[in-house]
Design an enzyme around this catalytic site. Structure first.
Site, PDB file in Angstrom:
ATOM      1  N   ASP A  50       0.803  -1.215   0.000  1.00  0.00           N
ATOM      2  CA  ASP A  50       0.000   0.000   0.000  1.00  0.00           C
ATOM      3  C   ASP A  50       0.841   1.272   0.000  1.00  0.00           C
ATOM      4  O   ASP A  50       0.385   2.324   0.436  1.00  0.00           O
ATOM      5  CB  ASP A  50      -0.940   0.015   1.208  1.00  0.00           C
ATOM      6  CG  ASP A  50      -0.190  -0.043   2.545  1.00  0.00           C
ATOM      7  OD1 ASP A  50       1.059  -0.078   2.514  1.00  0.00           O
ATOM      8  OD2 ASP A  50      -0.847  -0.057   3.598  1.00  0.00           O
ATOM      9  N   CYS A  72      -5.469   3.482   4.135  1.00  0.00           N
ATOM     10  CA  CYS A  72      -6.834   3.116   4.497  1.00  0.00           C
ATOM     11  C   CYS A  72      -7.207   3.675   5.860  1.00  0.00           C
ATOM     12  O   CYS A  72      -8.375   3.976   6.130  1.00  0.00           O
ATOM     13  CB  CYS A  72      -6.970   1.590   4.525  1.00  0.00           C
ATOM     14  SG  CYS A  72      -6.684   0.780   2.946  1.00  0.00           S
TER      15      CYS A  72
END
Length: 253
Positions: free
Chosen positions: A127, A186
């Site tokens: 990520d 996130c």
């Protein structure tokens, strides 16, 4: 293959494009999955169920309660455990016949080079751009195909970067490593849980196709998903001849 394997993988073997030869290629394959979170969970689970002979999972993080909303390889009782080890338990429950190596470590360039060199295909399920570029450099240098996925909020993307032909773009052609891109986490931006399942499953599908040499991969294309309106779009990605990673004047890694 023994009788149990023939039965387990029979629905693949029935497909003309796969058959015994394709399934054997999966059993002989070595797949590296970097990241055992939202994308790595479904990707690794489908790779395991399909019979990939050796799966290596790399993740230095531990399972957190907030992960369980989308990281389906983990369960509540494993909160606090290393993600790679937790995922290994899940994968062996799905398919005890495969070899799963769980590495709880943050890999540097030298370690990446070693792991990639041993792999048939690599899945980038991370990520952050720094790790994605490091993985890309290692895959280009060792001519190993890379399946890349990303999800944030309601948006997802997936592509394949296959350096074996010498004509396809690499990840750095699409997102130049000398440009600044913000890593949207996130934890601050949010993510719609099912989308990591969609994109991670597509990463697994592309990896399986690459291993078996069937169909047409996403090499040279970026597939984009607007999950809020459930619309797919596709864009062509050209190789940059001046790319510092895969271009004509690229330095070897």
């Amino acid at each position: 293959m023994n009788d149990n394997q023939l039965l387990r993988y029979s629905r693949h073997i029935l497909l003309d494009q796969i058959g015994i030869e394709g399934q054997q290629a999966l059993l002989d394959a070595r797949v590296l999955v970097i990241g055992a979170g939202g994308l790595g969970s479904p990707a690794a689970m489908y790779l395991a169920s399909a019979g990939v002979g050796k799966l290596t999972l790399v993740d230095d993080d531990t399972v957190d309660l907030t992960n369980l909303q989308r990281q389906i390889a983990h369960v509540t009782e494993r909160v606090g455990q290393p993600k790679a080890a937790s995922a290994r338990i899940t994968l062996h429950a799905i398919n005890p016949d495969i070899d799963v190596v769980a590495l709880q470590e943050r890999v540097d360039d030298a370690r990446l080079a070693e792991l990639v060199a041993e792999s048939t295909v690599v899945l980038d399920c991370t990520d952050n751009f720094a790790t994605r570029h490091a993985v890309n450099r290692a895959c280009v240098a060792r001519r190993v195909p890379l399946v890349s996925g990303a999800v944030i909020r309601f948006d997802g993307q997936v592509s394949v970067f296959d350096p074996r032909s010498g004509t396809q773009p690499c990840y750095s052609c699409l997102f130049p490593q000398d440009q600044q891109f913000s890593d949207e986490a996130c934890s601050t931006m949010g993510v719609f849980a099912p989308l990591v399942g969609v994109v991670g499953s597509m990463q697994a599908a592309e990896a399986l196709k690459l291993v078996m040499g069937i169909g047409e991969s996403l090499a040279g294309r970026l597939l984009l998903l607007d999950g809020l309106h459930m619309e797919w779009s596709s864009m062509r990605v050209a190789r940059d001849p001046d790319c510092p990673v895969c271009g004509n004047g690229a330095l070897s890694v």
